[in-house]
Design a protein around this motif. Structure first.
Motif, PDB file in Angstrom:
ATOM      1  N   LYS A 183       0.851  -1.192   0.000  1.00 45.61           N
ATOM      2  CA  LYS A 183       0.000   0.000   0.000  1.00 45.61           C
ATOM      3  C   LYS A 183       0.884   1.239   0.000  1.00 45.61           C
ATOM      4  O   LYS A 183       1.991   1.223   0.549  1.00 45.61           O
ATOM      5  CB  LYS A 183      -0.898   0.014   1.248  1.00 45.61           C
ATOM      6  N   PRO A 184       0.415   2.335  -0.583  1.00 44.60           N
ATOM      7  CA  PRO A 184       1.199   3.573  -0.550  1.00 44.60           C
ATOM      8  C   PRO A 184       1.122   4.247   0.821  1.00 44.60           C
ATOM      9  O   PRO A 184       0.166   4.041   1.575  1.00 44.60           O
ATOM     10  CB  PRO A 184       0.537   4.442  -1.630  1.00 44.60           C
ATOM     11  N   THR A 185       2.124   5.035   1.137  1.00 46.36           N
ATOM     12  CA  THR A 185       2.141   5.813   2.374  1.00 46.36           C
ATOM     13  C   THR A 185       1.933   7.283   2.032  1.00 46.36           C
ATOM     14  O   THR A 185       2.645   7.838   1.198  1.00 46.36           O
ATOM     15  CB  THR A 185       3.483   5.647   3.109  1.00 46.36           C
ATOM     16  N   LEU A 186       0.960   7.896   2.692  1.00 51.30           N
ATOM     17  CA  LEU A 186       0.692   9.317   2.491  1.00 51.30           C
ATOM     18  C   LEU A 186       1.612  10.124   3.401  1.00 51.30           C
ATOM     19  O   LEU A 186       1.638   9.913   4.620  1.00 51.30           O
ATOM     20  CB  LEU A 186      -0.768   9.630   2.813  1.00 51.30           C
ATOM     21  N   PRO A 224      20.905  14.130   9.651  1.00 54.12           N
ATOM     22  CA  PRO A 224      19.529  14.053   9.160  1.00 54.12           C
ATOM     23  C   PRO A 224      19.403  13.255   7.869  1.00 54.12           C
ATOM     24  O   PRO A 224      20.361  13.100   7.112  1.00 54.12           O
ATOM     25  CB  PRO A 224      19.164  15.519   8.934  1.00 54.12           C
ATOM     26  N   LEU A 225      18.194  12.752   7.653  1.00 50.70           N
ATOM     27  CA  LEU A 225      17.855  12.047   6.417  1.00 50.70           C
ATOM     28  C   LEU A 225      16.725  12.791   5.728  1.00 50.70           C
ATOM     29  O   LEU A 225      15.798  13.274   6.380  1.00 50.70           O
ATOM     30  CB  LEU A 225      17.378  10.622   6.712  1.00 50.70           C
ATOM     31  N   SER A 226      16.790  12.881   4.413  1.00 52.84           N
ATOM     32  CA  SER A 226      15.641  13.394   3.667  1.00 52.84           C
ATOM     33  C   SER A 226      14.586  12.295   3.584  1.00 52.84           C
ATOM     34  O   SER A 226      14.889  11.106   3.756  1.00 52.84           O
ATOM     35  CB  SER A 226      16.055  13.830   2.265  1.00 52.84           C
ATOM     36  N   ILE A 227      13.353  12.672   3.319  1.00 55.49           N
ATOM     37  CA  ILE A 227      12.287  11.673   3.163  1.00 55.49           C
ATOM     38  C   ILE A 227      12.616  10.738   2.002  1.00 55.49           C
ATOM     39  O   ILE A 227      12.364   9.529   2.056  1.00 55.49           O
ATOM     40  CB  ILE A 227      10.938  12.370   2.932  1.00 55.49           C
ATOM     41  N   TRP A 228      13.211  11.285   0.959  1.00 59.51           N
ATOM     42  CA  TRP A 228      13.600  10.460  -0.190  1.00 59.51           C
ATOM     43  C   TRP A 228      14.670   9.445   0.206  1.00 59.51           C
ATOM     44  O   TRP A 228      14.585   8.266  -0.152  1.00 59.51           O
ATOM     45  CB  TRP A 228      14.104  11.365  -1.308  1.00 59.51           C
ATOM     46  N   SER A 229      15.662   9.881   0.978  1.00 65.16           N
ATOM     47  CA  SER A 229      16.707   8.961   1.434  1.00 65.16           C
ATOM     48  C   SER A 229      16.125   7.877   2.337  1.00 65.16           C
ATOM     49  O   SER A 229      16.541   6.715   2.283  1.00 65.16           O
ATOM     50  CB  SER A 229      17.798   9.729   2.181  1.00 65.16           C
ATOM     51  N   LEU A 230      15.170   8.260   3.173  1.00 65.29           N
ATOM     52  CA  LEU A 230      14.519   7.280   4.040  1.00 65.29           C
ATOM     53  C   LEU A 230      13.759   6.247   3.212  1.00 65.29           C
ATOM     54  O   LEU A 230      13.824   5.038   3.487  1.00 65.29           O
ATOM     55  CB  LEU A 230      13.564   7.994   5.000  1.00 65.29           C
ATOM     56  N   GLN A 231      13.057   6.708   2.199  1.00 67.27           N
ATOM     57  CA  GLN A 231      12.333   5.792   1.316  1.00 67.27           C
ATOM     58  C   GLN A 231      13.286   4.788   0.673  1.00 67.27           C
ATOM     59  O   GLN A 231      12.998   3.587   0.621  1.00 67.27           O
ATOM     60  CB  GLN A 231      11.586   6.586   0.241  1.00 67.27           C
ATOM     61  N   SER A 243       6.018   2.549  -2.127  1.00 74.30           N
ATOM     62  CA  SER A 243       5.152   3.549  -2.757  1.00 74.30           C
ATOM     63  C   SER A 243       4.848   4.682  -1.785  1.00 74.30           C
ATOM     64  O   SER A 243       4.443   4.444  -0.636  1.00 74.30           O
ATOM     65  CB  SER A 243       3.846   2.879  -3.214  1.00 74.30           C
ATOM     66  N   VAL A 244       5.041   5.903  -2.260  1.00 75.82           N
ATOM     67  CA  VAL A 244       4.805   7.091  -1.439  1.00 75.82           C
ATOM     68  C   VAL A 244       3.934   8.074  -2.209  1.00 75.82           C
ATOM     69  O   VAL A 244       4.139   8.288  -3.411  1.00 75.82           O
ATOM     70  CB  VAL A 244       6.144   7.759  -1.048  1.00 75.82           C
ATOM     71  N   VAL A 245       2.969   8.661  -1.514  1.00 75.54           N
ATOM     72  CA  VAL A 245       2.126   9.714  -2.082  1.00 75.54           C
ATOM     73  C   VAL A 245       2.302  10.956  -1.220  1.00 75.54           C
ATOM     74  O   VAL A 245       2.110  10.904  -0.005  1.00 75.54           O
ATOM     75  CB  VAL A 245       0.641   9.301  -2.116  1.00 75.54           C
ATOM     76  N   TYR A 246       2.679  12.058  -1.844  1.00 74.05           N
ATOM     77  CA  TYR A 246       2.890  13.297  -1.102  1.00 74.05           C
ATOM     78  C   TYR A 246       1.601  14.103  -1.070  1.00 74.05           C
ATOM     79  O   TYR A 246       1.017  14.410  -2.104  1.00 74.05           O
ATOM     80  CB  TYR A 246       4.035  14.103  -1.719  1.00 74.05           C
TER      81      TYR A 246
END
Length: 291
Positions: A183-186, A224-231, A243-246
């Motif tokens: 499932k995607p994460t919002l 720190p980590l960016s959200i993209w790096s965490l993904q 899957s990520v939805v902003y």
């Protein structure tokens, strides 16, 4: 609340969620003192004074009170924050009246008090942008002006831990669980948003330590980590796409980071990458994934 009675004194933990549970575990693992009692005491937050009455007659060389409680978060309104402040003040007044030597340990918020600031290098850089930040600062000041002699304040950055049923999930656990469920994460941030993540286990272990300086401690990683790096880190750990939805509603989009020099002595912050296998294993053990 959780009461741990050791031969050297009593530890009372208000709030046994993500951080409080690991504080209790940290207390259990302390060397040099025998654990005499470990029990949970139901806490009536709507009648907190009555719950505190059950604790009269505590015995020991000293009492350590840990405040890790509260449901308020970044999005909480003023009414919820006011209610939480009153609960905190009730416990603080009770601690002031104890006839034993008292230590008071307060879990505060580095992210809340420095929201939107990069490379924070001084506690003086606090800004108040939300009711939640005002709440944490009010709690800190209430403790600092109290008659409790030994005071410890911990400003924690974004805390994460293994997912536990019926406990609020953080971003990292949510990413893992949703990926396992395909499932995607919002996310209400941007891919470039920076966050400073710290393990609840690391924080709990440090807070439970007995040999540390009083005063203010920043429990931050400094990396720190960016959200993209965490993904990407989660994708590497799971070996599958995440899957990520902003969200278009970006009410928590600002980056926040801290200089490594803000970390206290003897504070060891493990990396998100090193902890992802444990988070993944815990998530996979949930029966809900069998659906």
């Amino acid at each position: 609340m959780r009461l741990l009675h050791r031969t050297t004194g009593v530890d009372l933990i208000f709030g046994v969620g993500l951080v409080g549970a690991w504080v209790a575990e940290g207390v259990r693992l302390l060397p040099g003192a025998q654990l005499v009692e470990d029990r949970s005491i139901p806490t009536r937050w709507d009648a907190l004074s009555s719950s505190l009455e059950e604790l009269r007659g505590l015995k020991g060389d000293r009492v350590r009170v840990f405040w890790c409680a509260g449901k308020a978060g970044f999005a909480s309104d003023q009414a919820q924050c006011d209610l939480e402040l009153r609960s905190f003040e009730t416990v603080l007044r009770w601690a002031e009246q104890l006839e034993l030597p008292v230590e008071f340990h307060l879990a505060s918020s580095a992210g809340g008090l420095h929201e939107g600031q990069l490379l924070v290098g001084s506690p003086a850089e606090v800004i108040i942008t939300r009711p939640y930040a005002a709440l944490k600062l009010a709690q800190e000041r209430a403790l600092q002006t109290s008659s409790v002699k030994q005071q410890f304040i911990y400003r924690l950055s974004s805390v994460y831990g293994v997912p536990v049923p019926e406990r609020r999930l953080g971003l990292i656990s949510t990413l893992v669980i949703n990926a396992l469920r395909r499932k995607p994460t919002l996310i209400t941030a941007e891919a470039s948003t920076l966050r400073d993540f710290v393990s609840a286990q690391d924080a709990g272990r440090f807070m439970a330590q007995e040999e540390k300086a009083e005063g203010l401690h920043y429990l931050v990683s400094g990396h720190p980590l960016s959200i993209w790096s965490l993904q990407l880190a989660v994708e590497r750990a799971l070996r599958r796409p995440v899957s990520v939805v902003y969200s278009v509603k970006k009410d928590n989009v600002a980056s926040t980071s801290f200089l490594p020099s803000m970390r206290p002595p003897r504070w060891e912050a493990s990396s998100v990458e090193s902890n992802l296998p444990r988070i993944t294993a815990a998530a996979q053990s949930w029966a809900s994934f069998a659906r």
